[in-house]
Design an enzyme around this catalytic site. Sequence first.
Site, mmCIF file in Angstrom:
data_model
loop_
_atom_site.group_PDB
_atom_site.id
_atom_site.type_symbol
_atom_site.label_atom_id
_atom_site.label_comp_id
_atom_site.label_asym_id
_atom_site.label_seq_id
_atom_site.Cartn_x
_atom_site.Cartn_y
_atom_site.Cartn_z
ATOM 1 N N ARG A 103 0.839 -1.195 0.000
ATOM 2 C CA ARG A 103 0.000 0.000 0.000
ATOM 3 C C ARG A 103 0.875 1.247 0.000
ATOM 4 N NH1 ARG A 103 -0.662 2.231 5.137
ATOM 5 N NH2 ARG A 103 -2.759 2.952 4.634
ATOM 6 N N LEU A 104 0.260 2.322 -0.441
ATOM 7 C CA LEU A 104 0.824 3.654 -0.282
ATOM 8 C C LEU A 104 -0.212 4.491 0.442
ATOM 9 C CD1 LEU A 104 2.483 4.427 -3.762
ATOM 10 C CD2 LEU A 104 3.635 3.828 -1.620
ATOM 11 N N ASP A 105 0.224 5.333 1.356
ATOM 12 C CA ASP A 105 -0.697 6.139 2.142
ATOM 13 C C ASP A 105 -1.536 7.068 1.253
ATOM 14 O OD1 ASP A 105 0.214 5.010 4.496
ATOM 15 O OD2 ASP A 105 1.738 6.550 4.807
ATOM 16 N N TRP A 106 -2.597 7.564 1.820
ATOM 17 C CA TRP A 106 -3.546 8.468 1.159
ATOM 18 C C TRP A 106 -2.838 9.603 0.427
ATOM 19 C CZ3 TRP A 106 -8.408 9.496 -0.360
ATOM 20 C CH2 TRP A 106 -8.878 10.802 -0.369
ATOM 21 N N THR A 108 0.466 9.770 -0.249
ATOM 22 C CA THR A 108 1.698 9.364 -0.936
ATOM 23 C C THR A 108 1.383 9.012 -2.374
ATOM 24 O OG1 THR A 108 2.611 8.489 1.124
ATOM 25 C CG2 THR A 108 3.654 7.785 -0.909
#
Length: 232
Positions: A103-106, A108
């Site tokens: 995942r990548l943060d919101w 990022t």
Amino acid sequence: MKIRLNHFISKYAFYSRREADQLIQNKQVRLNDRIVSQLSSFVNIKTDRVKIKNKVIRPFTRPVYIAFNKPEKTLTTSKDPSNRMTVFHYFKRLKYRVFAVGRLDWNTEGLLLMTNDGEFSQKVMRSQTPKTYLAKLDGKASLQKLEKLTRGVSIPGGRVKALSVYRKSGAWIQIVITEGKNRQIHHMANKIGFSVKRLKRVAIGRLKLGSLKKGEARFLNEKDIKKIFSTL
């Protein structure tokens, strides 16, 4: 074609082999509508039907590997109670069902892998593949402070260190890490007295984001996949 049930689950349902074994032992797997609890069970890919928690797992006929430039303010989860934008909005017309690898943060942005191959996803997440980010801090960090990150710092979740950190122009730095802890780079920046104002992943292994624009994707070939697991 018959394969072990835990192999089938890890390949087509995005669970690790250990998680697959736990699902089987916990009687959460059905094979042709019968609960299966034996770890030695086999499944015929062409004729058998497997359910996990009453959801049918459909084997794919072709593995798909995609590089996607994730925009900021986009979730990597498939559903959001607040109806916010997710990466899957960009793959509605794809005839294959794909998932995000990790995942990548919101907030990022940058390189995100998408696939329908669970084993590939697990391999990427378990590996120590270097991941390269560009981070804009809220100030210009000294070389001494950046060197502290290569020696190692303690953050929520354990002790981590950067493989390398380079100062770019202005408040931008390039940082390479192998771990994937929650908000790791944000926490690392906090340890040297800064906050991250913008974060972008530009490479996984030797696979680079390149010229992909935000929201764009491209299919990966065998050469690309080898780059993912190449060290810098």
